[in-house]
Design an enzyme around this catalytic site. Structure first.
Site, mmCIF file in Angstrom:
data_model
loop_
_atom_site.group_PDB
_atom_site.id
_atom_site.type_symbol
_atom_site.label_atom_id
_atom_site.label_comp_id
_atom_site.label_asym_id
_atom_site.label_seq_id
_atom_site.Cartn_x
_atom_site.Cartn_y
_atom_site.Cartn_z
ATOM 1 C CG ASP A 95 64.968 20.761 30.002
ATOM 2 O OD1 ASP A 95 65.760 21.353 30.748
ATOM 3 O OD2 ASP A 95 64.356 21.333 29.092
ATOM 4 C CG ASP A 149 68.802 14.273 25.126
ATOM 5 O OD1 ASP A 149 68.916 15.411 25.637
ATOM 6 O OD2 ASP A 149 67.758 13.888 24.583
ATOM 7 C CG ASP A 269 57.249 18.242 28.996
ATOM 8 O OD1 ASP A 269 57.718 17.210 28.479
ATOM 9 O OD2 ASP A 269 57.568 19.389 28.615
ATOM 10 C CB CYS A 307 35.320 22.678 32.089
ATOM 11 S SG CYS A 307 36.851 22.914 33.013
ATOM 12 C CB CYS A 309 38.607 24.500 35.748
ATOM 13 S SG CYS A 309 38.431 25.831 34.541
ATOM 14 C CB CYS A 312 34.554 26.405 33.380
ATOM 15 S SG CYS A 312 35.541 26.324 31.848
ATOM 16 C CG HIS A 338 39.757 26.139 30.339
ATOM 17 N ND1 HIS A 338 38.714 25.456 30.924
ATOM 18 C CD2 HIS A 338 39.851 25.667 29.071
ATOM 19 C CE1 HIS A 338 38.192 24.623 30.048
ATOM 20 N NE2 HIS A 338 38.859 24.728 28.911
#
Lengths: 380, 380
Positions: A95, A149, A269, A307, A309, A312, A338
């Protein structure tokens, strides 16, 4: 000159116009819509780069303001840029520091030239201008950069927001001129204008006229309701060119991601998944689960039985609860992993739904299971 | 009945008698001499099991006292034991809680029956006896368990230590009787006796008479000098049987590891590498390196240019310093990983030196490079 960032629209969903696409960067290509983990200080909290790759992150965000103050952009540049500094060879987005100047710094004083303010770390007097912000971002070397900005409060007066939007457009132009590496770093313009349709239109027209390789939508998710945000997106995304990516800044709740995609957003994000993880809160297909609660002390199921992942597949709620209660940071690593996976994977499901032209059905089923359709619908 | 833990002596170093061997456990076999990372609360701080495997850890230690208090041994047992609870399929060793009762708990009251004390977490009144400690260790299910012992201060009076040693022997016998799983968990006896040769001899004789599958040496590294510790080891290890492993508890500085091996020790554990890592201090082949110091802010070399660990292959001192200064826990993960690898790898080098009968030359070269031979020799 070939631009640093290219967007390819693959398909629009039949009923909503939601976009399936891909973004090509100097550090790899990723599909959109997608979610970016946030590594504010050149580290996604508790995560190794290998973890982020394993969960499928194609690009991460880092913060210009924080890195400018510490360790300093000169050190990152001497290290060979952010990618080398962090040991991350996929995409990075920075940013501009604008948002942090307006949210973290004290005693700021805005002028046409830029913003004078005091460091949130040590009170030092500092000045950030479009040229300075771009200089720092060039030194950091991210694949995607943001224009400097002003992010005004959502419910600021029309007159103030109009002046702010016009100044932000002039700052965007100055940043474009200051930008040293357009062949390797793509600079996005940031559409502001709070909740005012004509000011959003004015901002978008100004920026699109400067032909940025991508456009961010700023000034949302700053306290207004989800309904307000969606209303602004409804009229803002159609003002942006179809052949450039659109990035909705700072948005990370599952409902807002899905509703943003439906309104034509490609990138998101947010610190939400890692921030709530540090408090022992996780996102699951059945909604929020505060794993540090006592009722999970003997619960040997995974955080989310649906899940797949790493967390998990290998750990129970009881173990993760124990770690968090015992102040073991590995517990926070597991909840953070997770939650990040949950949002990245949610966007993969959204991509599939666009492919299959059933995004609204997907939304309805997801909202129902997550609990968003209840009267006391979860607020994230 | 086949014992749960078997030791095989492979070779003794020609000049010192240092032992190269291997220990077979229900969860894998590892070479000795070796160093065990400490996972006090069922987690080696900031480490995933995959990290520990990658760095070559064959067994880790966890603490009976801490796990008894939180989450409670019943929860670990319901989870299927410590291995399943933590997602770790290699060896686990649990201490008996004795050391923590004497170092952490308040207002303890020792009797023949056991020790009454107050929890360091909430002040609750608790009682630990040999039977209770073994009951908890059986529930935790580690491959190697420790007898419940008293660890008296090194400079306590002869009369006190004599009474303590005799009671510790009686407690060891009670523990042996209470032990429910001798086929799957090997219970070690702990030799005490402070700095008194005849009391160490009495303790060793008592315990060896009970035929434990391994012997620990306790009551060292509790404030006495390195010279004192080595003096005690000089006369203690010869009292122990050659066909059983010897474990020097709570020792983890590089010099003490090497000097312990020279005196016939096979196993070590210590929180030192992870504790100093959290303070930004690392162990390198050139001695201590406090990476959070300002002088490393633009140092783009690895922590230890001679190290081939994951951290040294991928990250610079400048990046790790930045993370630690910015309170990013990934920085502590990196210093912890490196320090654990350093000690595990040091023991691999020591194994090679035993193989090649040049352990004293290795010691001299290591001490010289680390800085132990300087007048102001590093104190770890």
């Amino acid at each position: 000159m070939e631009p640093a960032i290219k967007y390819r629209l693959i398909k629009k969903e039949k009923h909503t116009g939601a976009r399936l696409g891909e973004i090509v960067t100097p550090h790899g290509t990723f599909k959109t819509p997608m979610f970016m983990p946030v590594g504010t200080q050149a580290s996604v909290k508790t995560m190794a780069p290998e973890d982020l790759k394993e969960m499928g992150a194609g690009i991460i965000l880092s913060n210009t303001y924080h890195l400018w103050l510490r360790p300093g952009e000169d050190i990152v540049e001497k290290a060979g840029g952010l990618h080398k500094f962090m040991n991350w060879d996929r995409g990075v987005l920075t940013d501009s520091g604008g948002f942090q100047v307006f949210s973290l710094a004290k005693l700021r004083d805005i002028s046409e030239e830029g913003v004078a303010f005091k460091s949130h770390l040590n009170g030092e007097k500092l000045f950030l201008s479009p040229e300075k912000a771009i200089h720092v971002e060039n030194a950091l070397g991210a694949d995607i950069m943001m224009s400097f900005d002003e992010c005004p409060p959502f419910f600021e007066s029309y007159d103030y927001v109009k002046k702010s939007v016009e100044r932000t457009s002039r700052w965007a132009e100055r940043g474009l001129i200051a930008h040293q590496n357009p062949a390797t770093q793509g600079l996005f313009g940031i559409v502001q204008g709070a909740g005012f349709e004509d000011l959003r239109r004015q901002s978008a027209r100004d920026l699109v006229g400067m032909d940025f390789p991508g456009y961010s939508i700023g000034g949302l998710s700053v306290g207004e309701s989800k309904g307000e945000m969606n209303r602004v997106l409804d009229f803002t995304t159609p003002m942006l060119p179809e052949d450039k990516p659109r990035y909705l800044m700072g948005v990370g709740s599952p409902d807002a991601l899905i509703d943003g995609v439906i309104r034509g957003v490609d990138m998101f994000d947010c610190v939400l998944p890692t921030r709530i993880a540090r408090n022992g809160t996780t996102m699951t297909s059945q909604g929020r689960l505060v794993v540090k609660n006592a009722k999970y002390s003997e619960d040997f199921r995974p955080l989310d039985p649906k899940c797949d992942c790493y967390v998990c597949k290998n750990y129970t709620r009881a173990y993760i609860r124990h770690l968090i209660k015992a102040d073991e940071t590995f517990g926070i690593h597991l909840t953070s992993y997770h939650n990040l996976y949950f949002l990245i994977n949610l966007m993969h499901q959204v991509q599939d739904a666009i492919e299959q032209d059933n995004l609204l059905e997907f939304r309805e089923a997801f909202f129902e299971e997550y609990g968003y359709n209840e009267n006391n619908g979860r607020n994230f």
